[in-house]
Structures are given as structure tokens and as C-alpha cells.
Design an enzyme around this catalytic site. Sequence first.
Site, mmCIF file in Angstrom:
data_model
loop_
_atom_site.group_PDB
_atom_site.id
_atom_site.type_symbol
_atom_site.label_atom_id
_atom_site.label_comp_id
_atom_site.label_asym_id
_atom_site.label_seq_id
_atom_site.Cartn_x
_atom_site.Cartn_y
_atom_site.Cartn_z
ATOM 1 N N LYS A 14 -9.289 -19.002 -18.876
ATOM 2 C CA LYS A 14 -7.889 -19.278 -19.255
ATOM 3 C C LYS A 14 -7.617 -18.790 -20.678
ATOM 4 O O LYS A 14 -6.628 -18.120 -20.940
ATOM 5 C CB LYS A 14 -7.597 -20.794 -19.151
ATOM 6 C CG LYS A 14 -7.840 -21.371 -17.770
ATOM 7 C CD LYS A 14 -7.503 -22.857 -17.686
ATOM 8 C CE LYS A 14 -8.407 -23.747 -18.506
ATOM 9 N NZ LYS A 14 -9.832 -23.766 -18.060
ATOM 10 N N ARG A 89 -3.148 -31.402 -16.545
ATOM 11 C CA ARG A 89 -4.488 -31.520 -15.980
ATOM 12 C C ARG A 89 -4.613 -32.700 -15.040
ATOM 13 O O ARG A 89 -5.689 -32.937 -14.501
ATOM 14 C CB ARG A 89 -5.453 -31.745 -17.139
ATOM 15 C CG ARG A 89 -6.551 -30.718 -17.186
ATOM 16 C CD ARG A 89 -7.100 -30.784 -18.583
ATOM 17 N NE ARG A 89 -8.418 -30.299 -18.644
ATOM 18 C CZ ARG A 89 -8.769 -29.259 -19.404
ATOM 19 N NH1 ARG A 89 -7.892 -28.620 -20.112
ATOM 20 N NH2 ARG A 89 -10.007 -28.897 -19.458
ATOM 21 N N ARG A 128 -21.137 -18.846 -23.523
ATOM 22 C CA ARG A 128 -19.983 -18.688 -24.434
ATOM 23 C C ARG A 128 -20.385 -18.949 -25.888
ATOM 24 O O ARG A 128 -21.089 -19.915 -26.189
ATOM 25 C CB ARG A 128 -18.864 -19.657 -24.039
ATOM 26 C CG ARG A 128 -17.716 -19.645 -25.048
ATOM 27 C CD ARG A 128 -16.467 -20.275 -24.538
ATOM 28 N NE ARG A 128 -16.638 -21.637 -24.096
ATOM 29 C CZ ARG A 128 -15.690 -22.343 -23.478
ATOM 30 N NH1 ARG A 128 -14.512 -21.803 -23.247
ATOM 31 N NH2 ARG A 128 -15.914 -23.571 -23.101
ATOM 32 N N ARG A 161 -19.888 -24.412 -28.247
ATOM 33 C CA ARG A 161 -19.105 -25.659 -28.180
ATOM 34 C C ARG A 161 -20.002 -26.807 -27.731
ATOM 35 O O ARG A 161 -20.789 -26.645 -26.800
ATOM 36 C CB ARG A 161 -17.951 -25.486 -27.176
ATOM 37 C CG ARG A 161 -16.594 -25.422 -27.850
ATOM 38 C CD ARG A 161 -15.498 -25.029 -26.922
ATOM 39 N NE ARG A 161 -15.267 -25.932 -25.814
ATOM 40 C CZ ARG A 161 -14.274 -25.789 -24.941
ATOM 41 N NH1 ARG A 161 -13.424 -24.780 -25.058
ATOM 42 N NH2 ARG A 161 -14.117 -26.627 -23.951
ATOM 43 N N ARG A 172 -17.540 -31.794 -16.389
ATOM 44 C CA ARG A 172 -16.205 -31.173 -16.531
ATOM 45 C C ARG A 172 -15.775 -30.538 -15.210
ATOM 46 O O ARG A 172 -14.609 -30.616 -14.822
ATOM 47 C CB ARG A 172 -16.229 -30.120 -17.650
ATOM 48 C CG ARG A 172 -16.257 -30.753 -19.040
ATOM 49 C CD ARG A 172 -16.712 -29.785 -20.115
ATOM 50 N NE ARG A 172 -15.851 -28.633 -20.256
ATOM 51 C CZ ARG A 172 -16.229 -27.490 -20.844
ATOM 52 N NH1 ARG A 172 -17.441 -27.346 -21.331
ATOM 53 N NH2 ARG A 172 -15.383 -26.497 -20.936
HETATM 54 P P1 AP5 Z 1 -12.817 -18.935 -21.612
HETATM 55 O O1 AP5 Z 1 -11.682 -17.970 -21.627
HETATM 56 O O2 AP5 Z 1 -13.185 -19.579 -22.906
HETATM 57 O O3 AP5 Z 1 -12.591 -20.020 -20.432
HETATM 58 P P2 AP5 Z 1 -11.583 -21.243 -20.312
HETATM 59 O O4 AP5 Z 1 -11.071 -21.269 -18.920
HETATM 60 O O5 AP5 Z 1 -10.568 -21.194 -21.417
HETATM 61 O O6 AP5 Z 1 -12.640 -22.403 -20.486
HETATM 62 P P3 AP5 Z 1 -12.604 -23.760 -21.327
HETATM 63 O O7 AP5 Z 1 -14.017 -24.273 -21.329
HETATM 64 O O8 AP5 Z 1 -11.979 -23.560 -22.681
HETATM 65 O O9 AP5 Z 1 -11.702 -24.622 -20.446
HETATM 66 P P4 AP5 Z 1 -11.661 -26.135 -20.398
HETATM 67 O O10 AP5 Z 1 -10.457 -26.305 -19.571
HETATM 68 O O11 AP5 Z 1 -12.867 -26.833 -19.937
HETATM 69 O O12 AP5 Z 1 -11.604 -26.542 -21.943
HETATM 70 P P5 AP5 Z 1 -10.438 -27.026 -22.891
HETATM 71 O O13 AP5 Z 1 -10.721 -26.508 -24.234
HETATM 72 O O14 AP5 Z 1 -9.105 -26.771 -22.271
HETATM 73 O O15 AP5 Z 1 -14.091 -18.160 -20.995
HETATM 74 C C1 AP5 Z 1 -15.337 -18.822 -20.847
HETATM 75 C C2 AP5 Z 1 -16.470 -17.798 -21.114
HETATM 76 O O16 AP5 Z 1 -16.437 -16.784 -20.110
HETATM 77 C C3 AP5 Z 1 -16.340 -17.065 -22.454
HETATM 78 O O17 AP5 Z 1 -17.613 -16.832 -22.972
HETATM 79 C C4 AP5 Z 1 -15.656 -15.739 -22.091
HETATM 80 O O18 AP5 Z 1 -16.025 -14.716 -22.994
HETATM 81 C C5 AP5 Z 1 -16.203 -15.488 -20.681
HETATM 82 N N1 AP5 Z 1 -15.212 -14.855 -19.808
HETATM 83 C C6 AP5 Z 1 -13.893 -15.136 -19.720
HETATM 84 N N2 AP5 Z 1 -13.306 -14.390 -18.768
HETATM 85 C C7 AP5 Z 1 -14.303 -13.626 -18.229
HETATM 86 C C8 AP5 Z 1 -14.335 -12.662 -17.175
HETATM 87 N N3 AP5 Z 1 -13.214 -12.323 -16.490
HETATM 88 N N4 AP5 Z 1 -15.505 -12.093 -16.856
HETATM 89 C C9 AP5 Z 1 -16.645 -12.433 -17.523
HETATM 90 N N5 AP5 Z 1 -16.689 -13.332 -18.525
HETATM 91 C C10 AP5 Z 1 -15.526 -13.930 -18.879
HETATM 92 O O19 AP5 Z 1 -10.633 -28.618 -22.855
HETATM 93 C C11 AP5 Z 1 -11.747 -29.226 -23.476
HETATM 94 C C12 AP5 Z 1 -11.620 -30.740 -23.340
HETATM 95 O O20 AP5 Z 1 -10.410 -31.199 -23.995
HETATM 96 C C13 AP5 Z 1 -11.497 -31.272 -21.900
HETATM 97 O O21 AP5 Z 1 -12.768 -31.443 -21.304
HETATM 98 C C14 AP5 Z 1 -10.773 -32.610 -22.156
HETATM 99 O O22 AP5 Z 1 -11.662 -33.575 -22.642
HETATM 100 C C15 AP5 Z 1 -9.806 -32.266 -23.267
HETATM 101 N N6 AP5 Z 1 -8.486 -31.813 -22.761
HETATM 102 C C16 AP5 Z 1 -7.925 -30.586 -22.942
HETATM 103 N N7 AP5 Z 1 -6.715 -30.523 -22.350
HETATM 104 C C17 AP5 Z 1 -6.508 -31.747 -21.779
HETATM 105 C C18 AP5 Z 1 -5.459 -32.282 -21.004
HETATM 106 N N8 AP5 Z 1 -4.359 -31.557 -20.680
HETATM 107 N N9 AP5 Z 1 -5.590 -33.543 -20.543
HETATM 108 C C19 AP5 Z 1 -6.667 -34.297 -20.862
HETATM 109 N N10 AP5 Z 1 -7.718 -33.841 -21.591
HETATM 110 C C20 AP5 Z 1 -7.632 -32.568 -22.050
#
Ligand code: AP5
Length: 215
Positions: A14, A89, A128, A161, A172
Site C-alpha cells: 500500500k 480497517r 522490509r 520496523r 497482523r
Molecule cells: P509496503 O509498501 O511497506 O507495504 P504496506 O502494505 O504499506 O505494509 P504495512 O506493513 O505498512 O501495512 P500495515 O497495514 O500492516 O501497516 P500500517 O503502518 O498501516 O511494502 C512492504 C515491503 O514489500 C517493502 O519492503 C516494499 O519494498 C516491498 N514491496 C512493496 N511492493 C512490492 C512489490 N510489488 N513487489 C515486491 N516487493 C514489494 O499499520 C501499522 C499498525 O498501526 C497496525 O498494525 C495498527 O496497530 C495501527 N493502525 C494503522 N492504521 C490503523 C487503523 N486504521 N485502525 C486501527 N489501527 C491502525
Amino acid sequence: MNAIILLGPPGAGKGTLAESLRDETDFIHVSTGDMLRAAIKAGSPIGPGAKVFMEKGELVPDPVILGIIKERIAQAAGDARFMFDGFPRTLEQAKLFDQLLTEIGGTLLKVVNMSVPDDMLIRRLSGRRICKACGAVYHMVNIPPKTEGICDNDGAELYQRPDDNEETVRNRLSVYKNQTAPLISYYREQDLILDVDASMTPGSTYAFTLEALNG
Ligand code: AP5
């Protein structure tokens, strides 16, 4: 206000897709995960509570999330276009977001449903690495920096992270399946879903999504 949502499990890409879309469109990238991590770093009042949930891979309570979303939207011009990454979410967040859109006369244009097999998600998250200075996201195998452990942009150190350890990643993924995946049906019933095979390369995923959003 117009908006799109990037919906997908942890590691679906994402944030990576959002970065490319942001460079080529006028969408403002809003990542609730990034906002929560910034709040923790800045010592904001919501930080300590949020940290407890994030470290376990659990979701931060809905009222906290809606609070930061409302605050962010209020900071932008009325005709701004938002790209939400990691929000909503839960069904409750989605319903409250619908209410908010109605109140402010906003429109949800599309929900990009990014799917990737579980084993690939785990490999993406465990590899990552993120720049301590500029936040650029790398992957040790898929998108490596030119020098191991060092950011190409500014030479700063890369870090992992804390919630990217295997145990938290598995939680997760399970939280996503139980609490977030039901949003796919919710938005499909509203004919808003754009299905994207996000197991493709970053470039192909981006090109496919951009064309579909424009088409
Ligand atoms: P990346 O682009 O970083 O993936 P992502 O989908 O953004 O993954 P996240 O881990 O950031 O998502 P998440 O939803 O768990 O975390 P968030 O920060 O929102 O890519 C991942 C890796 O793959 C990278 O190394 C990249 O280089 C590689 N990659 C990407 N695309 C690729 C491709 N096409 N091919 C190959 N490699 C690729 O949330 C963290 C925490 O915050 C949650 O657990 C929760 O506790 C809290 N939180 C956040 N939002 C909410 C909400 N709305 N409600 C409640 N709690 C929340």
C-alpha cells in the site's frame, strides 16, 4: 473532498503504491500507520496508548483513528483529493467514514483491493527496511539499496520496523483477515472495488492501478 482507499493486508505494498501514485497524481497520501508512528515519536498524548496496540499487531481503537482522520481532513482545502492507506480497517471505521463523507459532501471514488498470497506477504515484511531520515522504504531482496543498510537518497541508516518480527506479522495477518477483509464485501456491494493483483512488481502494480483509476 474526493477520496480513494488502498485496502490490503500488511505488506501488500500500500505504502509503496501510494508513493508512486502521489508522485503522478494530485492525491494527498494519508497513512494512519505513519501518522500513529509520528504521534509516538513526537510524544503526542495518543502516542503511548497507540504504541501498546501497534507493538502487538492489534488495531488502535476506532475513536482514536477517526479523531486523527478528521483532524487531517480539516487541515486540507475543501476540494482536496485524498488517498487513504491503511484506513478504514474495521466495518465501524468504514461506516463512520461514510457518515463523515455525507456530512462534508465528500465522495469515495474507488477502493483499491490489493491481494497478495500470505507467504509472499511474510517475505515482504521480513525483508522490509526503512530509512531513519527520509522514511524511504526498501526491501533487502526485491528493492535493495545500492549499499546494504544505507539509504540511496541521503546516506542515512536503514532500520526494521518493530512490528515486522515474525510473531507480530502473523498476528497482523490474522487481524487483517478477521477485522479488515470484511470491508471487501462492504465496498463491493457499493460497486467501489477495483481488484488489483499486487503480487506483480511494484512498477506493474502501479501501472495497472493508475490505468484502471483513470479508465
Ligand atoms: P509496503 O509498501 O511497506 O507495504 P504496506 O502494505 O504499506 O505494509 P504495512 O506493513 O505498512 O501495512 P500495515 O497495514 O500492516 O501497516 P500500517 O503502518 O498501516 O511494502 C512492504 C515491503 O514489500 C517493502 O519492503 C516494499 O519494498 C516491498 N514491496 C512493496 N511492493 C512490492 C512489490 N510489488 N513487489 C515486491 N516487493 C514489494 O499499520 C501499522 C499498525 O498501526 C497496525 O498494525 C495498527 O496497530 C495501527 N493502525 C494503522 N492504521 C490503523 C487503523 N486504521 N485502525 C486501527 N489501527 C491502525
